[in-house]
Design a protein around this motif. Sequence first.
Motif, PDB file in Angstrom:
ATOM      1  N   THR A  31      -8.857  -7.890  -7.394  1.00 56.14           N
ATOM      2  CA  THR A  31      -7.557  -7.621  -6.787  1.00 56.14           C
ATOM      3  C   THR A  31      -6.708  -8.887  -6.803  1.00 56.14           C
ATOM      4  O   THR A  31      -6.548  -9.543  -5.773  1.00 56.14           O
ATOM      5  N   PRO A  32      -6.146  -9.257  -7.946  1.00 58.18           N
ATOM      6  CA  PRO A  32      -5.344 -10.482  -7.994  1.00 58.18           C
ATOM      7  C   PRO A  32      -3.988 -10.328  -7.306  1.00 58.18           C
ATOM      8  O   PRO A  32      -3.404 -11.306  -6.859  1.00 58.18           O
ATOM      9  N   ASP A  33      -3.474  -9.090  -7.204  1.00 63.10           N
ATOM     10  CA  ASP A  33      -2.188  -8.847  -6.550  1.00 63.10           C
ATOM     11  C   ASP A  33      -2.365  -8.800  -5.040  1.00 63.10           C
ATOM     12  O   ASP A  33      -3.468  -8.852  -4.531  1.00 63.10           O
ATOM     13  N   ARG A  34      -1.244  -8.665  -4.352  1.00 67.66           N
ATOM     14  CA  ARG A  34      -1.315  -8.565  -2.893  1.00 67.66           C
ATOM     15  C   ARG A  34      -1.967  -7.255  -2.484  1.00 67.66           C
ATOM     16  O   ARG A  34      -1.675  -6.191  -3.020  1.00 67.66           O
ATOM     17  N   GLU A  36      -2.789  -3.993  -0.279  1.00 64.28           N
ATOM     18  CA  GLU A  36      -2.078  -3.043   0.570  1.00 64.28           C
ATOM     19  C   GLU A  36      -3.057  -1.969   1.011  1.00 64.28           C
ATOM     20  O   GLU A  36      -3.678  -1.318   0.180  1.00 64.28           O
ATOM     21  N   LEU A  37      -3.193  -1.787   2.317  1.00 68.31           N
ATOM     22  CA  LEU A  37      -4.101  -0.784   2.877  1.00 68.31           C
ATOM     23  C   LEU A  37      -3.403  -0.012   3.983  1.00 68.31           C
ATOM     24  O   LEU A  37      -2.596  -0.577   4.726  1.00 68.31           O
ATOM     25  N   ARG A  38      -3.736   1.273   4.118  1.00 64.64           N
ATOM     26  CA  ARG A  38      -3.243   2.062   5.246  1.00 64.64           C
ATOM     27  C   ARG A  38      -4.269   1.941   6.372  1.00 64.64           C
ATOM     28  O   ARG A  38      -5.414   2.345   6.219  1.00 64.64           O
ATOM     29  N   GLY A  45       0.971   3.524  17.127  1.00 63.87           N
ATOM     30  CA  GLY A  45       0.241   4.746  17.440  1.00 63.87           C
ATOM     31  C   GLY A  45      -0.015   5.636  16.246  1.00 63.87           C
ATOM     32  O   GLY A  45      -0.251   6.831  16.409  1.00 63.87           O
ATOM     33  N   GLN A  46       0.028   5.071  15.037  1.00 64.29           N
ATOM     34  CA  GLN A  46      -0.206   5.871  13.842  1.00 64.29           C
ATOM     35  C   GLN A  46      -0.688   4.979  12.709  1.00 64.29           C
ATOM     36  O   GLN A  46      -0.665   3.763  12.818  1.00 64.29           O
ATOM     37  N   HIS A  47      -1.120   5.602  11.613  1.00 59.24           N
ATOM     38  CA  HIS A  47      -1.536   4.853  10.436  1.00 59.24           C
ATOM     39  C   HIS A  47      -0.290   4.443   9.653  1.00 59.24           C
ATOM     40  O   HIS A  47       0.582   5.268   9.389  1.00 59.24           O
ATOM     41  N   VAL A  48      -0.222   3.168   9.309  1.00 60.76           N
ATOM     42  CA  VAL A  48       0.908   2.638   8.543  1.00 60.76           C
ATOM     43  C   VAL A  48       0.364   1.725   7.442  1.00 60.76           C
ATOM     44  O   VAL A  48      -0.814   1.372   7.438  1.00 60.76           O
ATOM     45  N   LEU A  49       1.236   1.339   6.548  1.00 61.07           N
ATOM     46  CA  LEU A  49       0.856   0.453   5.453  1.00 61.07           C
ATOM     47  C   LEU A  49       0.809  -0.986   5.946  1.00 61.07           C
ATOM     48  O   LEU A  49       1.733  -1.467   6.600  1.00 61.07           O
ATOM     49  N   PHE A  50      -0.291  -1.661   5.636  1.00 59.25           N
ATOM     50  CA  PHE A  50      -0.445  -3.077   5.950  1.00 59.25           C
ATOM     51  C   PHE A  50      -0.474  -3.838   4.638  1.00 59.25           C
ATOM     52  O   PHE A  50      -1.206  -3.468   3.726  1.00 59.25           O
TER      53      PHE A  50
END
Length: 54
Positions: A31-34, A36-38, A45-50
């Motif tokens: 994973t050389p790029d940044r 991104e995980l949900r 109070g919810q799942h969001v992109l980190f």
Amino acid sequence: MARNDLRPVVTLRSTAGTGSSYVTRKNRRNTPDRLELRKFDAAAGQHVLFREAR
């Protein structure tokens, strides 16, 4: 044989603007790029992109 060369510690910051963060490790070869995980943001109070913060 340094442990941190291949799998550095990265900080994942919430894109919801709440200031929440997670700390994890990633493999630079796969994973050389940044990264991104949900993940769950407790402040929102919810799942969001980190996204990886550098």
